[in-house]
Design a protein around this motif. Sequence first.
Motif, PDB file in Angstrom:
ATOM      1  N   UNK A  96       0.848  -1.205   0.000  1.00 64.48           N
ATOM      2  CA  UNK A  96       0.000   0.000   0.000  1.00 64.48           C
ATOM      3  C   UNK A  96       0.878   1.248   0.000  1.00 64.48           C
ATOM      4  N   UNK A  97       1.944   1.225   0.796  1.00 65.08           N
ATOM      5  CA  UNK A  97       2.857   2.368   0.849  1.00 65.08           C
ATOM      6  C   UNK A  97       3.424   2.652  -0.542  1.00 65.08           C
ATOM      7  N   UNK A  98       3.836   1.592  -1.236  1.00 63.27           N
ATOM      8  CA  UNK A  98       4.386   1.761  -2.587  1.00 63.27           C
ATOM      9  C   UNK A  98       3.319   2.276  -3.547  1.00 63.27           C
ATOM     10  N   UNK A  99       2.098   1.788  -3.414  1.00 66.75           N
ATOM     11  CA  UNK A  99       1.008   2.262  -4.272  1.00 66.75           C
ATOM     12  C   UNK A  99       0.731   3.739  -4.042  1.00 66.75           C
ATOM     13  N   UNK A 100       0.733   4.138  -2.785  1.00 65.09           N
ATOM     14  CA  UNK A 100       0.497   5.549  -2.455  1.00 65.09           C
ATOM     15  C   UNK A 100       1.633   6.411  -3.018  1.00 65.09           C
ATOM     16  N   UNK A 101       2.869   5.953  -2.847  1.00 60.77           N
ATOM     17  CA  UNK A 101       4.013   6.694  -3.372  1.00 60.77           C
ATOM     18  C   UNK A 101       3.931   6.809  -4.894  1.00 60.77           C
ATOM     19  N   UNK A 102       3.560   5.719  -5.563  1.00 65.96           N
ATOM     20  CA  UNK A 102       3.444   5.743  -7.028  1.00 65.96           C
ATOM     21  C   UNK A 102       2.337   6.699  -7.458  1.00 65.96           C
ATOM     22  N   UNK A 106       2.907  10.047  -9.603  1.00 63.84           N
ATOM     23  CA  UNK A 106       2.187  10.289 -10.863  1.00 63.84           C
ATOM     24  C   UNK A 106       1.430  11.607 -10.800  1.00 63.84           C
ATOM     25  N   UNK A 107       0.826  11.897  -9.669  1.00 71.25           N
ATOM     26  CA  UNK A 107       0.099  13.157  -9.514  1.00 71.25           C
ATOM     27  C   UNK A 107       1.065  14.338  -9.599  1.00 71.25           C
ATOM     28  N   UNK A 108       2.231  14.191  -8.992  1.00 74.30           N
ATOM     29  CA  UNK A 108       3.239  15.266  -9.034  1.00 74.30           C
ATOM     30  C   UNK A 108       3.736  15.464 -10.469  1.00 74.30           C
ATOM     31  N   UNK A 109       3.971  14.370 -11.175  1.00 77.43           N
ATOM     32  CA  UNK A 109       4.432  14.473 -12.564  1.00 77.43           C
ATOM     33  C   UNK A 109       3.363  15.123 -13.435  1.00 77.43           C
TER      34      UNK A 109
END
Length: 180
Positions: A96-102, A106-109
Amino acid sequence: VTTIIAKAQSCADRGEYEDAIEILAGVPECLEEYPMVAAKMTAIYTQMVDKEAASAIQLANSKIALKDYPAALDALMTIDPTSSRFGEASAMVESIRKSIEARDKAAQQAKEAKEQQELEARLKEMESKRELALKLHDDEVMLQKTQIEASKGRSERVVKSDRSSKRLQKRLSEWLFGNL
């Protein structure tokens, strides 16, 4: 003691884990068979936390499918560390942590790409305005040149006309005074 253990196991089999542990907790520690009772209590407690862990993991999986990561994390945080499924829950938390980071990356990009597009659009607009201003300036300079050249041409004609007029006057004067 075996009857007490059997009764506790019967409760555990029905999912009544707390009752089973309560029955076994009533056995005095001074009895020779107490290590067997303690082992059974531990086994029933493990069954109880594993069942709760299974429910929490199932709930977390359904929340993950809905991309409701905070609710999934909340469900996983209820899992007792002594559960045999705690490792699985920890792996899910990491996932979940990795999904949130991804998702955040993506939102930042996407945000950065949008900002870049807006900047490029503003630069194009500024460049267009600059080119228009230069064209207007060039047109104004060209108009002024044309006006100066036209004025110069008129001046030359007037001067030429004045010279012709003076020569004519001189001739007329000479003729007039020469004939008198």
